[in-house]
Design an enzyme around this catalytic site. Sequence first.
Site, PDB file in Angstrom:
ATOM      1  N   TRP A 147       0.887  -1.025   0.216  1.00  0.00           N
ATOM      2  CA  TRP A 147      -0.035  -0.135  -0.045  1.00  0.00           C
ATOM      3  C   TRP A 147       0.978   1.292   0.070  1.00  0.00           C
ATOM      4  O   TRP A 147       1.843   1.474   1.113  1.00  0.00           O
ATOM      5  CB  TRP A 147      -0.821   0.018   1.242  1.00  0.00           C
ATOM      6  CG  TRP A 147      -1.885   1.062   1.672  1.00  0.00           C
ATOM      7  CD1 TRP A 147      -2.814   1.572   0.628  1.00  0.00           C
ATOM      8  CD2 TRP A 147      -1.767   1.721   2.733  1.00  0.00           C
ATOM      9  NE1 TRP A 147      -3.506   2.689   1.245  1.00  0.00           N
ATOM     10  CE2 TRP A 147      -2.993   2.601   2.426  1.00  0.00           C
ATOM     11  CE3 TRP A 147      -1.440   1.643   4.028  1.00  0.00           C
ATOM     12  CZ2 TRP A 147      -3.258   3.568   3.441  1.00  0.00           C
ATOM     13  CZ3 TRP A 147      -1.790   2.460   5.111  1.00  0.00           C
ATOM     14  CH2 TRP A 147      -2.895   3.379   4.835  1.00  0.00           C
ATOM     15  N   ASP A 179      -0.314  -5.037   9.751  1.00  0.00           N
ATOM     16  CA  ASP A 179      -1.369  -4.309   9.373  1.00  0.00           C
ATOM     17  C   ASP A 179      -2.527  -5.205   8.938  1.00  0.00           C
ATOM     18  O   ASP A 179      -2.241  -5.922   8.253  1.00  0.00           O
ATOM     19  CB  ASP A 179      -0.933  -3.426   8.370  1.00  0.00           C
ATOM     20  CG  ASP A 179      -1.755  -2.367   7.800  1.00  0.00           C
ATOM     21  OD1 ASP A 179      -2.972  -2.550   8.520  1.00  0.00           O
ATOM     22  OD2 ASP A 179      -1.521  -1.672   7.087  1.00  0.00           O
ATOM     23  N   LYS A 204     -13.048  -1.816   5.878  1.00  0.00           N
ATOM     24  CA  LYS A 204     -13.490  -2.819   4.811  1.00  0.00           C
ATOM     25  C   LYS A 204     -14.408  -3.850   5.628  1.00  0.00           C
ATOM     26  O   LYS A 204     -15.679  -4.218   4.815  1.00  0.00           O
ATOM     27  CB  LYS A 204     -12.253  -3.606   4.382  1.00  0.00           C
ATOM     28  CG  LYS A 204     -11.253  -2.819   3.759  1.00  0.00           C
ATOM     29  CD  LYS A 204     -11.663  -1.932   2.850  1.00  0.00           C
ATOM     30  CE  LYS A 204     -10.595  -1.336   1.832  1.00  0.00           C
ATOM     31  NZ  LYS A 204      -9.678  -0.348   2.690  1.00  0.00           N
TER      32      LYS A 204
END
Length: 409
Positions: free
Chosen positions: A138, A219, A255
């Site tokens: 990311w 993460d 999400k």
Amino acid sequence: MSDFGFDELIEAQPDAIFKLNALYNQDEDPSKVNMSIGAYRDNNGKPWILPVVKKASEIVEKDPNYNHEYMPIAGFGQFTKAAAEILFKPNDHLLKEDRICSIQSVSGTGANFSAARFIAEQYAQKNGAAVYISNPTWPVHRTLWESVNVKVETYPYWDAKNRRFDFEGTMDVMKSAPEGSIFLLHACAHNPTGIDPTREQWKSMFEALLARKHLVVFDIAYQGFASGDLDRDSWALNEFAKSNKDFFVCQSFAKNMGLYGERTGCLHYVAKNSTVKRKMQSVLCLIQRNTISNPPAYGARIAAAILGNPELFEQWKEDLRTMSSRINEMRSHLRDSLVALKTPGTWDHITDQIGMFSFTGLTPAQVQFCQEKYHLYFSANGRISMAGLNSSNVDHVAKAFDHAVRSVN
């Protein structure tokens, strides 16, 4: 002109993903497809408010004590406690021993920032440690750590030739990096590749990390969304927890609850004992106070209502299965369509991958071809958001990919 020299500023480039999204919105072609933004869409291409979130929102707003007061600096306690419980369920002794420090954050990005800021000030500046991020990852991972003046290195993750996880390359770097380096790991549904290590590979990686005394930051943005199973998606970090080493976890509910705009997340630190946990809490609260002061309230209240109510919790797990199963159906449909078209190359990697994204293997030139000829919008590195596909556009996407692969080197 500027009185203070600001006219000499170098103009920052727009975020690539949000720029693509803007271009998509400006495109008037009816066949356009947006596969840039990592946000779930239903089979009609519309944003989907999870049914359980609707129910929880009603409960929150009908509560006679509902207000818009400040949250505590560390966040909404009911939320942070419940967030830690679903994350560390297989290692619940950590909670019972009061060893987990949990701070509410501005979603996963805020958790990553607070972790990076703390590690920069309390660790990296003292010993010169660099942070190792996967290549690719990311994009904000890099810029975020650079913003706190920590040197960023990479470990190879994507084997482009074989379209798989570069386990050997990752292991080489973990073993050769200076002792005490920082390693940032995606706990599940790696972004952007969608390829995760196997459990045996994870175990080997953990052995290397522990042997070199590296500091680990996980993460996790897709717990429950990736596979439809909360425990399966948190397996890696819980396996690492068995080592009895302290580490960080950056957790997002964007999400898996669809709370994208509510910016709902947590930063967790697993401590050796409750004394270290208490000290960590105080320092992280100081960082929080000096950056955002207090975290957002609404999303935390919704998440706490879901996580704290058995009926809503079961409904949430069903909603997670709904999202993950639709994503998997789109993976199969896209792969099958490419196979039916006899598109050059192999495409099993699309179904081997997991989570929101797929790393297609298309080159930047092929991506540009798809945008210009077929009005498809996705990252130049070939990453697509699977949520942008539906039964009405997946064949169009497959035809575009087929044409691009045959026509553009």
